[in-house]
Design an enzyme around this catalytic site. Structure first.
Site, PDB file in Angstrom:
ATOM      1  N   GLU A   1       0.837  -1.212   0.000  1.00 57.64           N
ATOM      2  CA  GLU A   1       0.000   0.000   0.000  1.00 57.64           C
ATOM      3  C   GLU A   1       0.866   1.255   0.000  1.00 57.64           C
ATOM      4  O   GLU A   1       0.552   2.248  -0.672  1.00 57.64           O
ATOM      5  CB  GLU A   1      -0.934  -0.025   1.212  1.00 57.64           C
ATOM      6  CG  GLU A   1      -2.010  -1.098   1.097  1.00 57.64           C
ATOM      7  CD  GLU A   1      -2.890  -1.210   2.324  1.00 57.64           C
ATOM      8  OE1 GLU A   1      -4.112  -1.073   2.196  1.00 57.64           O
ATOM      9  OE2 GLU A   1      -2.342  -1.433   3.424  1.00 57.64           O
TER      10      GLU A   1
ATOM     11  N   GLU B   1      -3.889  -9.474   4.180  1.00 61.06           N
ATOM     12  CA  GLU B   1      -4.685  -9.158   5.370  1.00 61.06           C
ATOM     13  C   GLU B   1      -5.877 -10.092   5.573  1.00 61.06           C
ATOM     14  O   GLU B   1      -6.294 -10.338   6.714  1.00 61.06           O
ATOM     15  CB  GLU B   1      -5.188  -7.709   5.274  1.00 61.06           C
ATOM     16  CG  GLU B   1      -4.123  -6.656   5.508  1.00 61.06           C
ATOM     17  CD  GLU B   1      -3.303  -6.324   4.267  1.00 61.06           C
ATOM     18  OE1 GLU B   1      -2.505  -5.390   4.324  1.00 61.06           O
ATOM     19  OE2 GLU B   1      -3.460  -7.020   3.235  1.00 61.06           O
TER      20      GLU B   1
END
Length: 697
Positions: free
Chosen positions: A106, A126
């Site tokens: 990210e 995640e």
């Protein structure tokens, strides 16, 4: 000490993340990145900025050491860092090597440009913690790679090598060699060519029919992962990326993230994640304890268990001497190992060359004299103390000094076994679970005299052979089997009281178990439990057992291997078929006991089984047999088919509330048949419940 390093290379500033082992994006590192950006902005000589990672990763994402601490939420957050990068007046280039996962990816997606090394592992994992990428991953990744690819990555969490992204907008360059040098050159080129400050957030998601694809993906996620809300939520976040302006999509991602964090499923997955890491830590065994070299192994016994254990070593490239007493048994064991490997080759999991390479690492022998130089020897012989004694006295004679002598016993006293040798410090329990080449759990039993380096070496070896090693102290059945005995007793009592074996199995399987107690017993072999019970009748005459399992065994119904147990089985099939013979046996047994069958609810069945595990687990904790509650949970998640989304028996009890667990146990104690004395809460459980605490506090 700063977790970033700042340096200038001519007109390019380099910010190097330095937070070993994987440059986790902890508060200190996040702060250092923002300060480095500000410093570069203020330096008129700097025309561009490169961000990279020291050591063996660009960044592995969030710093797990900060989970559940205020530092995880402290500003600058990762959102703030990414906004600072996007808002930079000078181009920012990510130089990605080795690993860019989770928040690390990210972060890179927030940069204006990205240069990657060949072979770098790229992922948003995640979902494996029951959450979703919370810093724009679901919004940015679909803007730079095809929607199908982005969705698969986010929903599965699986890593993808950097070269697979060739031709996409994720990486501006994929290079061999020094990625930082390549990024420096790219940064200068970007400035010279006036490429500006492109932002991923400004790109459009391109797809012929995104709505139809994502609806299909959502339906699939809900079907395939019905017990886990995160995969479907990932798709919903990607839908927001398609349907909404960027900032609104980010808000939807955040909303979904905050919801998932609070779900019991995410708490269970995070518990398992940290529990697996905690299991490898033993308080009195320093992390830097010198290890014994394990370059070769020997296995005693070529049966189902011994063959599977040998495969574990071979799969890790460790040569094995496989010892049997008779040529026929040895030939049979080798044939089974070969068949297992050839089946894997047929399924495309390995090549036939791989099969031959692995088989070549196994040296069969009928003589103890051939195994003496092995670094570790694991016995996998019959579960009988006189047989173990014979083996270990022989191993004491033939094994070289410093060799680790391991027993695969599932219930017997490791201290007694160690006493058969003149080197008890070298003896340890390595309880593999069947099939040993498949099951992830390795219960490592520490004897009273087991040396610290032997324990440390065995824990390290468990990782080498891709097992989850969990340490147990010595008691009858250790952690897993001692608890499962109480679970099985309650299952037997409930059948005597009125449930059928299939109702008990269905109830606990609906709860999430891979297999109910009676199907499990049929698979393992009912004679195994029978042998243990017969030993208990002599050693523990005070301990009551329901007798149906004994009566099943007296008929020679040992389970799948004999075609009949609590169920019957068609030749060559594993389907458990209810059998009227068993129904009649149960009915007659109830009459002998004078029991009028009653209707049991699925809720009673489930909680008598689970809370039986919990109460015995509390005793095990209090006695110090298990070091921590999460160790018990890891054993049940990896070795006994406990549903992952529930986190293990001890976490499940915590989530029920221990006060409620104790009260439910009082209800069970009121039943005169199911061993009322067992339902007296273990002292630790009673104390934690009274104090409003939990096992995993």
């Amino acid at each position: 000490m700063s977790q970033t390093q700042y340096a200038t290379h001519g007109d390019v500033a380099v910010i190097t993340m330095n937070n070993p082992p994987v440059n986790g994006l902890g508060h200190g590192l996040r702060t250092g990145i923002v300060e480095g950006l500000r410093r570069a902005q203020a330096d008129s000589a700097v025309k561009a900025i490169v961000i990279t990672g020291a050591g063996k990763a660009f960044s592995g994402g969030a710093d797990i050491r900060e989970f559940n601490t205020p530092a995880a939420l402290a500003e600058p957050s990762l959102h703030t860092v990414i906004r600072a990068i996007e808002g930079s007046a000078k181009p920012v280039v990510a130089a990605i090597h080795s690993v860019a996962m989770g928040g690390g990816l990210e972060l890179a997606l927030g940069c204006h440009f990205r240069v990657a090394a060949t072979g770098a592992q790229i992922a948003l994992p995640e979902v494996k913690l029951g959450i979703l990428p919370g810093a724009g991953g679901t919004q940015r990744l679909p803007r730079v790679v095809p929607l199908e690819m982005a969705t698969n990555m986010i929903v599965s969490g699986a890593p993808v090598k950097s070269e697979k992204f060739k031709g996409t907008k994720l990486f501006d360059e994929i290079v061999e060699g020094d990625v930082t040098e390549a990024a420096l050159a790219f940064a200068r080129k970007a400035v010279a060519e006036n490429r500006g400050l492109p932002k991923v957030r400004d790109l459009k998601i391109e797809h012929e029919d995104a709505e139809a694809f994502l609806q299909f993906s959502l339906n699939t996620a809900k079907s395939v992962a019905k017990n886990f809300p995160a995969p479907a939520a990932c798709v919903e976040a990607i839908q927001a990326a398609v349907r909404l302006p960027f900032e609104q999509g980010m808000a939807r991602e955040r909303e979904l993230f905050l919801h998932l964090v609070q779900t019991p499923e995410s708490k269970a997955l995070r518990h398992a994640f940290f529990g697996e890491r905690a299991a490898s830590k033993v308080p009195d065994v320093p992390a830097d304890t010198p290890l014994r070299a394990i370059k070769s192994a020997a296995v005693i016994g070529a049966g189902t268990m011994g063959g599977g254990i040998a495969m574990n070593f071979v799969n890790a490239g460790i040569p094995v001497k496989l010892l049997e007493m008779k040529q026929e048994a040895l030939d049979r064991g080798l044939a089974t190992i070969r068949k297992n490997y050839e089946n894997s080759a047929r399924k495309g999991r390995m090549t036939m060359d791989d099969v031959e390479k692995r088989m070549s690492l196994i040296a069969p022998t009928l003589s103890y004299d051939d195994i003496g130089q092995a670094d570790i020897v694991v016995e996998a012989v019959f579960e009988d103390m006189p047989v173990k004694e014979q083996v270990f006295r022989k191993l004491d004679e033939v094994m070289k000094p410093g060799a680790i002598l391991a027993t695969n016993t599932s219930t017997l006293d490791v201290n007694q076994i160690a006493a058969f040798t003149r080197r008890p410090q070298d003896v340890i329990g390595t309880h593999f679970f069947s099939p040993a080449n498949v099951m992830k759990l390795l219960e490592i039993v520490r004897g009273e005299k087991t040396a610290k380096d032997v324990l440390a070496t065995t824990l390290a070896l468990s990782k080498t052979i891709r097992k989850t090693g969990v340490v147990s102290g010595v008691c009858d059945g250790f952690i897993g089997n001692r608890m499962i005995e109480q679970y099985s007793r309650q299952a037997g009592y409930m059948v005597e009281e009125g449930a059928s074996p299939q109702q008990v199995d269905r109830a606990i399987e609906k709860f999430g178990f891979a297999m109910g107690p009676f199907r499990m017993s049929d698979l393992a072999g009912n004679d195994v439990g029978w042998y243990i019970r017969k030993r208990r009748y002599v050693e523990r005459p005070d301990m009551k057992y329901p007798k149906i399992a004994d009566k099943i065994c007296e008929l020679g119904r040992f389970g799948q291997k004999t075609g009949a147990g609590f169920y019957r089985y068609e030749p060559g099939k594993r389907d458990a078929i209810p059998d009227p013979v068993v129904d009649k046996l149960i009915e007659e047994h109830r009459k002998e006991l004078g029991l009028e069958p009653r209707k049991l609810s699925d809720d009673e069945i489930v909680h008598r089984l689970i809370f039986a595990l919990v109460n015995e687990g509390a005793k095990i904790l209090e006695e110090g047999i298990a070091m921590r509650a999460s160790d018990i949970d890891m054993i049940y998640l990896t070795g006994y088919g406990f549903p992952l989304f529930r986190g293990g028996p001890m976490l499940y009890a915590d989530q029920c509330g221990l006060y409620n667990v104790v009260n439910r146990m009082k209800d069970f104690a009121a039943n005169p048949h199911g061993d009322p004395s067992f339902w007296t809460p273990a002292p630790l459980l009673a104390k934690l419940a009274a104090d409003g605490k939990s096992f995993n506090g």
